[in-house]
Design an enzyme around this catalytic site. Structure first.
Site, short mmCIF file in Angstrom:
data_model
loop_
_atom_site.label_atom_id
_atom_site.label_comp_id
_atom_site.label_asym_id
_atom_site.label_seq_id
_atom_site.Cartn_x
_atom_site.Cartn_y
_atom_site.Cartn_z
CG HIS A 125 -3.25 -4.98 0.57
ND1 HIS A 125 -2.41 -4.45 -0.38
CD2 HIS A 125 -2.51 -5.04 1.72
CE1 HIS A 125 -1.22 -4.19 0.15
NE2 HIS A 125 -1.26 -4.54 1.43
CB CYS A 203 -5.22 -1.43 -5.71
SG CYS A 203 -3.74 -1.27 -4.69
NE ARG A 212 -3.46 3.76 -3.52
CZ ARG A 212 -2.48 3.25 -4.24
NH1 ARG A 212 -2.73 2.74 -5.44
NH2 ARG A 212 -1.24 3.25 -3.78
#
Length: 227
Positions: A125, A203, A212
């Site tokens: 993340h 991300c 991405r």
């Protein structure tokens, strides 16, 4: 209903509608707050627990602790990125489920293990759930990514600037054994067979998960641990 009763009913309905909207707003703010602060707190705590447990297991050694034998959802390695500070240590777990990514990095299934020929591909993340790669855009070619397992410590060096490679989440070519960019002239690893690569994915935007951000690197050193 009398003409005097209608305004009173209208005011009552308006009041209840206003209260409902205020409550919905409070719930929404609470949800957003939990996502951006609550999940970070719980995930960082979980990362520390997983890291401590893994180190304790490593003290006993054993073939079953090698990444190739670690089952899905369990920790197999620890990641250090010196650019992010001396206290940056995040576990790597097998798989990329939501539960895995809430505890650290996820290792894509059927990809190379640390130090092996092929592509050691990882995801994490950038925002919420501990934010292991929030500072991904700060990485540059030459920065190190250190991967520790029960048997050895592997030092990779990044070759590409993550800011230069943003792809749709459908761009699975970055997970190939030797990723080749379909865009002519785009960032990619050196096109040499038999390399030991690492790929970091996260991300691209803080508030949108459709794209991405990618960085490739290669292995430069292996330091076996004492038996």
């Amino acid at each position: 209903m009398s003409s005097q009763g209608r305004p009173r009913l209208l005011r009552r309905v308006t009041t209840w509608v206003g209260l409902a909207m205020m409550l919905a707003g409070v719930v929404m703010l609470g949800y957003v707050g939990w996502q951006f602060w609550g999940t970070n707190w719980t995930s960082q705590r979980a990362q520390k627990e997983v890291t401590t447990t893994l180190r304790t297991q490593w003290e006993g050694g054993g073939k079953q602790l090698r990444p190739a034998f670690v089952p899905k959802g369990r920790a197999s390695a620890l990641i250090r990125i010196p650019k992010f500070g001396d206290d940056y240590v995040v576990p790597v777990l097998e798989g990329i489920t939501d539960e895995v990514l809430a505890k650290g990095y996820g290792h894509f299934e059927d990809n190379a293990d640390p130090g092996e020929k092929g592509n050691y591909a990882l995801a994490a993340h950038r925002v919420t759930h501990g934010e292991p790669l929030r500072r991904m855009p700060e990485l540059r070619p030459g920065d190190e990514v250190v991967v520790e397992t029960v048997e050895a410590t592997y030092t990779y060096v990044l070759d590409t600037d993550p800011r230069r490679l943003v792809i749709p989440f459908t761009g699975v070519w970055v997970l190939d054994r030797l990723p080749k960019n379909p865009e002519a002239g785009g960032p990619q690893p050196a096109q040499k067979q038999g390399q030991r690569l690492i790929t970091l994915t996260t991300c691209a935007e803080l508030f949108n998960t459709d794209d991405r951000m990618i960085s490739f690197g290669h292995l430069v050193r292996t330091d076996p641990k004492p038996a």
